[in-house]
Write a protein that holds these residues in place. Structure first.
Motif, PDB file in Angstrom:
ATOM      1  N   VAL A 190       0.692  -1.227  -0.076  1.00 24.04           N
ATOM      2  CA  VAL A 190      -0.045   0.075   0.014  1.00 24.04           C
ATOM      3  C   VAL A 190       0.779   1.132  -0.037  1.00 24.04           C
ATOM      4  N   LEU A 191       1.937   1.322   0.750  1.00 27.49           N
ATOM      5  CA  LEU A 191       2.615   2.460   0.890  1.00 27.49           C
ATOM      6  C   LEU A 191       3.567   2.808  -0.496  1.00 27.49           C
ATOM      7  N   ARG A 192       3.925   1.515  -1.191  1.00 26.41           N
ATOM      8  CA  ARG A 192       4.492   1.785  -2.332  1.00 26.41           C
ATOM      9  C   ARG A 192       3.757   2.428  -3.439  1.00 26.41           C
ATOM     10  N   GLN A 193       2.099   2.585  -3.234  1.00 27.19           N
ATOM     11  CA  GLN A 193       1.511   3.404  -4.232  1.00 27.19           C
ATOM     12  C   GLN A 193       1.513   4.725  -4.198  1.00 27.19           C
ATOM     13  N   PHE A 194       2.352   5.208  -2.981  1.00 28.75           N
ATOM     14  CA  PHE A 194       2.197   6.861  -2.946  1.00 28.75           C
ATOM     15  C   PHE A 194       3.839   7.113  -2.923  1.00 28.75           C
ATOM     16  N   GLY A 195       3.840   8.549  -3.077  1.00 28.80           N
ATOM     17  CA  GLY A 195       5.214   9.162  -3.285  1.00 28.80           C
ATOM     18  C   GLY A 195       5.742   9.505  -1.612  1.00 28.80           C
ATOM     19  N   ASP A 196       6.858   9.943  -1.547  1.00 26.92           N
ATOM     20  CA  ASP A 196       7.305  10.007  -0.060  1.00 26.92           C
ATOM     21  C   ASP A 196       6.484  11.058   0.840  1.00 26.92           C
ATOM     22  N   LYS A 197       6.111  12.224   0.151  1.00 26.46           N
ATOM     23  CA  LYS A 197       5.287  13.160   0.950  1.00 26.46           C
ATOM     24  C   LYS A 197       3.930  12.373   1.337  1.00 26.46           C
ATOM     25  N   ARG A 198       3.268  11.742   0.225  1.00 19.75           N
ATOM     26  CA  ARG A 198       1.832  11.284   0.695  1.00 19.75           C
ATOM     27  C   ARG A 198       2.230  10.067   1.459  1.00 19.75           C
ATOM     28  N   ARG A 199       3.414   9.261   1.335  1.00 21.95           N
ATOM     29  CA  ARG A 199       3.416   8.288   2.249  1.00 21.95           C
ATOM     30  C   ARG A 199       3.629   8.606   3.714  1.00 21.95           C
ATOM     31  N   ASN A 200       4.376   9.787   4.067  1.00 25.67           N
ATOM     32  CA  ASN A 200       4.240  10.031   5.360  1.00 25.67           C
ATOM     33  C   ASN A 200       2.915  10.458   5.792  1.00 25.67           C
ATOM     34  N   ILE A 201       2.258  11.123   4.976  1.00 24.16           N
ATOM     35  CA  ILE A 201       0.704  11.605   5.320  1.00 24.16           C
ATOM     36  C   ILE A 201      -0.229  10.252   5.691  1.00 24.16           C
ATOM     37  N   MET A 202       0.148   9.150   4.849  1.00 21.56           N
ATOM     38  CA  MET A 202      -0.704   8.070   5.190  1.00 21.56           C
ATOM     39  C   MET A 202      -0.093   7.597   6.356  1.00 21.56           C
ATOM     40  N   LEU A 203       1.139   7.175   6.809  1.00 18.12           N
ATOM     41  CA  LEU A 203       1.687   6.694   8.073  1.00 18.12           C
ATOM     42  C   LEU A 203       1.126   7.534   9.110  1.00 18.12           C
ATOM     43  N   ASN A 204       1.270   8.969   8.816  1.00 18.56           N
ATOM     44  CA  ASN A 204       0.546   9.829   9.971  1.00 18.56           C
ATOM     45  C   ASN A 204      -1.107   9.508  10.289  1.00 18.56           C
ATOM     46  N   LEU A 205      -1.429   9.171   9.144  1.00 21.05           N
ATOM     47  CA  LEU A 205      -3.147   9.155   9.109  1.00 21.05           C
ATOM     48  C   LEU A 205      -3.264   7.708   9.999  1.00 21.05           C
ATOM     49  N   LYS A 206      -2.447   6.645   9.583  1.00 22.37           N
ATOM     50  CA  LYS A 206      -2.728   5.342  10.340  1.00 22.37           C
ATOM     51  C   LYS A 206      -2.325   5.520  11.891  1.00 22.37           C
ATOM     52  N   ASP A 207      -1.286   6.237  12.162  1.00 21.35           N
ATOM     53  CA  ASP A 207      -1.050   6.434  13.474  1.00 21.35           C
ATOM     54  C   ASP A 207      -2.180   7.020  14.272  1.00 21.35           C
ATOM     55  N   ASN A 208      -2.699   8.170  13.683  1.00 17.30           N
ATOM     56  CA  ASN A 208      -3.818   9.038  14.275  1.00 17.30           C
ATOM     57  C   ASN A 208      -4.835   8.204  14.230  1.00 17.30           C
ATOM     58  N   ILE A 335     -14.477  10.277  16.114  1.00 12.88           N
ATOM     59  CA  ILE A 335     -13.048  10.140  15.665  1.00 12.88           C
ATOM     60  C   ILE A 335     -12.576  10.638  14.259  1.00 12.88           C
ATOM     61  N   ILE A 336     -13.562  10.724  13.414  1.00 14.73           N
ATOM     62  CA  ILE A 336     -12.952  11.455  12.109  1.00 14.73           C
ATOM     63  C   ILE A 336     -12.651  12.955  12.375  1.00 14.73           C
ATOM     64  N   ALA A 337     -13.423  13.808  13.220  1.00 16.59           N
ATOM     65  CA  ALA A 337     -13.105  15.190  13.558  1.00 16.59           C
ATOM     66  C   ALA A 337     -11.569  15.302  14.241  1.00 16.59           C
ATOM     67  N   THR A 338     -11.425  14.054  15.241  1.00 18.65           N
ATOM     68  CA  THR A 338     -10.118  14.061  16.008  1.00 18.65           C
ATOM     69  C   THR A 338      -9.160  13.953  14.957  1.00 18.65           C
ATOM     70  N   ILE A 339      -9.320  13.039  14.182  1.00 21.70           N
ATOM     71  CA  ILE A 339      -8.042  12.618  12.841  1.00 21.70           C
ATOM     72  C   ILE A 339      -7.507  14.043  12.384  1.00 21.70           C
ATOM     73  N   LEU A 340      -8.871  14.755  11.835  1.00 23.78           N
ATOM     74  CA  LEU A 340      -8.719  15.926  11.082  1.00 23.78           C
ATOM     75  C   LEU A 340      -7.942  16.947  11.830  1.00 23.78           C
ATOM     76  N   VAL A 341      -8.278  17.158  13.205  1.00 25.19           N
ATOM     77  CA  VAL A 341      -7.612  17.980  14.131  1.00 25.19           C
ATOM     78  C   VAL A 341      -6.114  17.872  14.102  1.00 25.19           C
ATOM     79  N   LYS A 342      -5.835  16.715  14.468  1.00 30.19           N
ATOM     80  CA  LYS A 342      -4.526  15.930  14.685  1.00 30.19           C
ATOM     81  C   LYS A 342      -3.618  16.346  13.341  1.00 30.19           C
ATOM     82  N   LEU A 343      -4.172  15.914  12.293  1.00 33.15           N
ATOM     83  CA  LEU A 343      -3.436  16.139  10.888  1.00 33.15           C
ATOM     84  C   LEU A 343      -3.133  17.756  10.767  1.00 33.15           C
TER      85      LEU A 343
END
Length: 353
Positions: A190-208, A335-343
């Motif tokens: 899944v991570l290989r489908q994204f560039g470096d910047k978007r990959r970091n966003i996806m990792l942050n999203l997963k952690d959040n 939960i969605i609102a919390t994730i958006l605030v953290k991001l």
């Protein structure tokens, strides 16, 4: 405001509106459709660290350690369900199914005896008293019949959905094994489908997402614990035998949106009054009111503190989510609102100032 800023503002509003529609459609329609696989993924994420630890300590393949831990988990889960589930549904069904007949055999004769006594003492009000008692009796009987039929229908409906539920359970179990065994392969793909910047966003999203779910679970665990303490102390004061065991069962029922504490305490109070036990009847009503008030006050505050939102914002999100998507929205929208605030705080997205 310049024309370019107005255009940018309109584009951002349209984008946000489309995003909200997509999130709403995904949560309401796609999420329930893929629920077995979502649960399987959550199970695999939950047991990731224990499986990694077992693999490292025993020096075996991840496949074997995943199978061992999941088999132990499902064995314990099905053992608990088989021991408690069948007895619980049988008890609830028999209790509410017998409420109307219990009323006719106990409460109605008691009301009739009370009417006769009052009529003998005050003959002038006999006509009004008879009408008043009949109205009360009819209202109580209608209420008991309605709540009885609803609960019995719900329990029967759940029993009728066993084949569908069994299919979903099988898919959940199978998917959890695949997700757990190939957890890192699937994640890397899944991570290989994204560039470096978007990959970091996806990792942050997963952690959040994981962090928000964990905080939400802790919040409701705290609410259930408070309810359990209130029930146990209340039952002890009223004089109910085994107050802690019964308090635990009612606290678990309180989690269910269809039932709640009122589904147990209100019928219990009515039955106690019908049998002449005024102390228990009044105690159950007072306990129910106290628990309801405390929960309405503490629930938004506890959840808000855990997920980092103001209590009034949490309350609004829970109400709107419940109106839009039912019980699922009650949990998902905060939960969605919390994730958006953290991001937004991390700088991955820019929504708030």
């Amino acid at each position: 405001m310049s024309l370019e800023k107005q255009k940018a503002f309109i584009i951002h509003c349209v984008f946000a509106f489309i995003l909200l529609i997509m999130v709403y459609a995904g949560v309401k329609y796609v999420f329930p459709l893929l629920m077995p696989f979502v649960i399987g993924l959550i199970i695999s994420m939950t047991f990731r660290k224990p499986i990694d630890l077992l693999t490292k300590k025993l020096g075996i393949k991840r496949t074997f350690s995943s199978i061992i831990i999941l088999i132990l988990f499902y064995a314990c889960l099905f053992l608990v369900i088989s021991l408690i589930g069948a007895r619980f549904f049988q008890f609830i069904s028999s209790l509410f199914n017998n409420l109307p007949s219990l009323y006719k055999e106990t409460l109605q004769p008691a009301l009739s005896a009370f009417t006769d006594q009052m009529s003998n003492r005050f003959p002038v009000i006999k006509v009004y008293l008879d009408e008043f008692i009949n109205n009360i009796g009819q209202s109580i009987f209608t209420y008991l019949s309605n709540i009885s039929s609803k609960v019995v229908t719900t329990v029967t409906g759940l029993a009728g959905q066993v084949p569908t539920l069994l299919i979903k359970v099988i898919f959940t179990i199978v998917s959890s094994f695949f997700f757990t065994i190939d957890y890192y392969k699937i994640g890397n793909f899944v991570l290989r489908q994204f560039g470096d910047k978007r990959r970091n966003i996806m990792l942050n999203l997963k952690d959040n997402v994981i962090g928000s779910l964990g905080k939400f679970i802790r919040a409701y665990a705290l609410i259930i614990s408070i309810t359990f303490i209130e029930l146990s102390l209340g039952f002890s004061i009223i004089g109910i035998p085994t107050p802690f065991l019964i308090g635990l069962l009612v606290a678990i029922i309180d989690v269910l949106p269809i039932l709640g504490t009122g589904a147990v305490l209100i019928p219990w109070s009515i039955i106690a009054f019908s049998m002449g036990d005024t102390k228990v009847g009044i105690g159950m009503i007072v306990l129910y009111i106290f628990i309801t008030v405390v929960r309405q006050i503490l629930e938004p505050k506890i959840i808000g503190q855990q997920i980092g939102l103001h209590p009034i914002v949490t309350l609004i999100l829970m109400f709107v989510g419940a109106q839009l998507m039912g019980i699922l929205g009650l949990f998902m929208l905060p939960i969605i609102a919390t994730i958006l605030v953290k991001l937004d705080k991390e700088g991955s997205i820019h929504i708030f100032k």
